[in-house]
Design a protein around this motif. Sequence first.
Motif, PDB file in Angstrom:
ATOM      1  N   ASP A 110     -15.090  34.496  15.332  1.00  0.00           N
ATOM      2  CA  ASP A 110     -15.352  34.295  13.825  1.00  0.00           C
ATOM      3  C   ASP A 110     -14.856  35.382  12.795  1.00  0.00           C
ATOM      4  N   ALA A 111     -14.270  36.377  13.728  1.00  0.00           N
ATOM      5  CA  ALA A 111     -13.407  37.431  12.916  1.00  0.00           C
ATOM      6  C   ALA A 111     -12.149  36.942  12.241  1.00  0.00           C
ATOM      7  N   ALA A 112     -12.188  37.377  10.921  1.00  0.00           N
ATOM      8  CA  ALA A 112     -10.832  37.102  10.315  1.00  0.00           C
ATOM      9  C   ALA A 112     -10.056  37.849  10.635  1.00  0.00           C
ATOM     10  N   ILE A 113      -8.581  37.433  10.884  1.00  0.00           N
ATOM     11  CA  ILE A 113      -7.439  38.160  11.115  1.00  0.00           C
ATOM     12  C   ILE A 113      -6.820  38.406   9.952  1.00  0.00           C
ATOM     13  N   GLU A 114      -6.719  40.002   9.509  1.00  0.00           N
ATOM     14  CA  GLU A 114      -5.850  40.430   8.498  1.00  0.00           C
ATOM     15  C   GLU A 114      -4.513  41.097   8.961  1.00  0.00           C
ATOM     16  N   VAL A 115      -3.573  40.452   8.211  1.00  0.00           N
ATOM     17  CA  VAL A 115      -2.060  41.105   8.643  1.00  0.00           C
ATOM     18  C   VAL A 115      -1.699  41.788   7.626  1.00  0.00           C
ATOM     19  N   ALA A 116      -1.557  43.246   7.736  1.00  0.00           N
ATOM     20  CA  ALA A 116      -1.334  44.160   6.648  1.00  0.00           C
ATOM     21  C   ALA A 116      -0.273  44.881   6.868  1.00  0.00           C
ATOM     22  N   ALA A 117      -0.287  45.764   8.094  1.00  0.00           N
ATOM     23  CA  ALA A 117       0.749  46.545   8.572  1.00  0.00           C
ATOM     24  C   ALA A 117       1.986  45.718   9.217  1.00  0.00           C
ATOM     25  N   PRO A 118       3.176  46.285   8.905  1.00  0.00           N
ATOM     26  CA  PRO A 118       4.319  45.606   9.517  1.00  0.00           C
ATOM     27  C   PRO A 118       4.393  45.175  10.971  1.00  0.00           C
ATOM     28  N   SER A 119       3.724  45.786  11.806  1.00  0.00           N
ATOM     29  CA  SER A 119       3.597  45.704  13.366  1.00  0.00           C
ATOM     30  C   SER A 119       2.434  44.622  13.234  1.00  0.00           C
ATOM     31  N   GLU A 120       1.488  44.409  12.616  1.00  0.00           N
ATOM     32  CA  GLU A 120       0.635  43.407  12.842  1.00  0.00           C
ATOM     33  C   GLU A 120       1.171  42.145  12.196  1.00  0.00           C
ATOM     34  N   ARG A 121       1.901  42.022  11.467  1.00  0.00           N
ATOM     35  CA  ARG A 121       2.765  40.789  11.077  1.00  0.00           C
ATOM     36  C   ARG A 121       3.525  40.335  12.019  1.00  0.00           C
ATOM     37  N   ASP A 122       4.388  41.478  12.726  1.00  0.00           N
ATOM     38  CA  ASP A 122       5.555  41.148  13.674  1.00  0.00           C
ATOM     39  C   ASP A 122       4.631  40.441  14.905  1.00  0.00           C
ATOM     40  N   LEU A 123       3.622  41.028  15.141  1.00  0.00           N
ATOM     41  CA  LEU A 123       2.834  40.491  16.296  1.00  0.00           C
ATOM     42  C   LEU A 123       2.115  39.200  15.881  1.00  0.00           C
TER      43      LEU A 123
END
Length: 223
Positions: free
Chosen positions: A130-143
């Motif tokens: 149920d946890a929302a995934i936040e994509v903020a940092a560049p490495s989060e986006r890449d993953l």
Amino acid sequence: VHLGFGAARGADKRPRKTRSGENVTLASLLDEAVARGEQEVRARAADPDATTHGLSDPELHAIGRAVGIAAVKYADLSLEVSRDYVCDLDRMASFQGDTGPYIQYAHARIRSILVKAGIEPPLDAPALPDAAIEVAAPSERDLALALLAYGGVVQDVARTLEPSRLCAFLQRLANAFNAFYHDCPVLRAEEPSRSSRLRLCDVTRRVLHDGLGLLGIEAPERM
């Protein structure tokens, strides 16, 4: 479908031979790989901070066997199947580089992160669904982008019968996760980033587990 395949050659680029001059059998190669894998695992387990420290001999042997078999399978499948490859067990069984054990270790590392966070779902079950995934940092986006490519890669492998495409994807995903973990605190992050990053870790864990399974490679929980 039967695919033609290449041969495992020695460092001199010639077919591997035993000391008596006979061709090396697959069984003997796997025995040698398992021994090398167990050697690597036991060396790491000697570190008091290792997740494998204190495991029993049968447990360490089982992990070493999984590592050794992964080393050979991944080396076989990571290139075009019809190509010969140099059988260098020192490189193939390494926990670094383009190897099966490197990908296994990424999976085990994520499992350790989740355990430290008090989360121990079954290997095939999601954590923090149920946890929302936040994509903020560049490495989060890449993953996240690497993870989104998984379905297409599996379809491509089924269509082309080229398992090397899946190996290359898993290598890229493990690299993307390691970059993410280096750049983005997970356990020390504040909410909601902590739950988001833990869920991103878990999705990565499950994709690595599934992808390795498609290659017939075990994904140990600890290494």
